[in-house]
Scaffold this active site. Sequence first.
Site, mmCIF file in Angstrom:
data_model
loop_
_atom_site.group_PDB
_atom_site.id
_atom_site.type_symbol
_atom_site.label_atom_id
_atom_site.label_comp_id
_atom_site.label_asym_id
_atom_site.label_seq_id
_atom_site.Cartn_x
_atom_site.Cartn_y
_atom_site.Cartn_z
ATOM 1 N N ASP A 165 39.289 40.210 42.840
ATOM 2 C CA ASP A 165 40.272 39.720 43.557
ATOM 3 C C ASP A 165 40.264 37.695 42.409
ATOM 4 O OD1 ASP A 165 37.925 37.663 43.980
ATOM 5 O OD2 ASP A 165 38.807 36.936 46.386
ATOM 6 N N CYS A 168 35.217 36.846 40.852
ATOM 7 C CA CYS A 168 33.857 38.297 41.770
ATOM 8 C C CYS A 168 33.158 37.479 41.363
ATOM 9 C CB CYS A 168 34.417 39.376 40.912
ATOM 10 S SG CYS A 168 34.109 39.388 39.094
ATOM 11 N N HIS A 286 34.101 43.057 35.616
ATOM 12 C CA HIS A 286 33.959 42.981 36.740
ATOM 13 C C HIS A 286 32.868 42.494 37.403
ATOM 14 C CE1 HIS A 286 34.335 42.829 41.438
ATOM 15 N NE2 HIS A 286 33.524 43.463 41.767
#
Length: 302
Positions: A165, A168, A286
């Site tokens: 989102d 992370c 990520h």
Amino acid sequence: MDEDILGSPEELLAKQHRREKKDLQAKIQSMKNGVPKNDKKRRKQLTEDIGKLEAELNKKQEEELIQLKSTENTQVEEAVKVEEVVNGMESLGVDGDHEKADEKQPRATKAQKRRDKKAAQEKERESRIAEAEVDNLLGARHQEGLKLAQKLAQRQLQIKEIASDGHCMYRAVEDQLARRLTLSLKALRSRTAEHMRGHVDDFLPFITHPNTGDMYSAEDFEKYCNEVDHTAAWGGQLELRALTEVLKLPIEVIQADASDIKIGEEYDIAPITLVYMRHAYGLGEHYNSVERLKEPANEQDS
């Protein structure tokens, strides 16, 4: 006819792969039952052995899917060649007798046409599924996940998923810190931005405009820090550096295809650990957290 009864090659291979995975889980359970839980040395070796067995099976199944896809492509090419020859013969009038024979055949009913159409659609769907399985197994995301799982298993760790989102990296740090102290996501962002504002010379020279490559001005840098503080702006290595100095502890970042990074080595205490994934989601990069490796669940418990 036989293919309709037994299933398509894709279905047969998928069934075989499911059976092999089930057999492997049974073997793993048997191996686990043979090692006492209090024998940490043998349990550690067992975990590594299990990782190798799973990796070997994944590799074998990937190769079989590739071989199946290659065989199907060859068969399609041969079928196209045959069709071209037949069409050429028909254009020369060689196939006239066959055409007369076809005229004598009863016309397919509407119901039969619907069944044929449905069968063709199902065959096409199965083919797409098989191709997707190959693409997934060979894809960067799958390969990255396998490498990370093997790397972490050697340290008795596994990935702990963090929401994708924009927060992370901070959420992963928050999760790791939960074992030591409580700092909220908002506090982590605020203290990171505050530290960067207070140490402009340590951070400003390393930030450039992504489109032009031009250095940030003082005004640009202040805007950057405000985004760190108040938005879901993605955090990277600069923010990790700021966090190590704020928290006075090292941060270790594990990667699949590169050496692990340790930021803040000047702090002589155990680091917190993050996992950096380059291909985790559609948007790309990520961060995840890690946790102690969990043993596979017993079949009775599943």
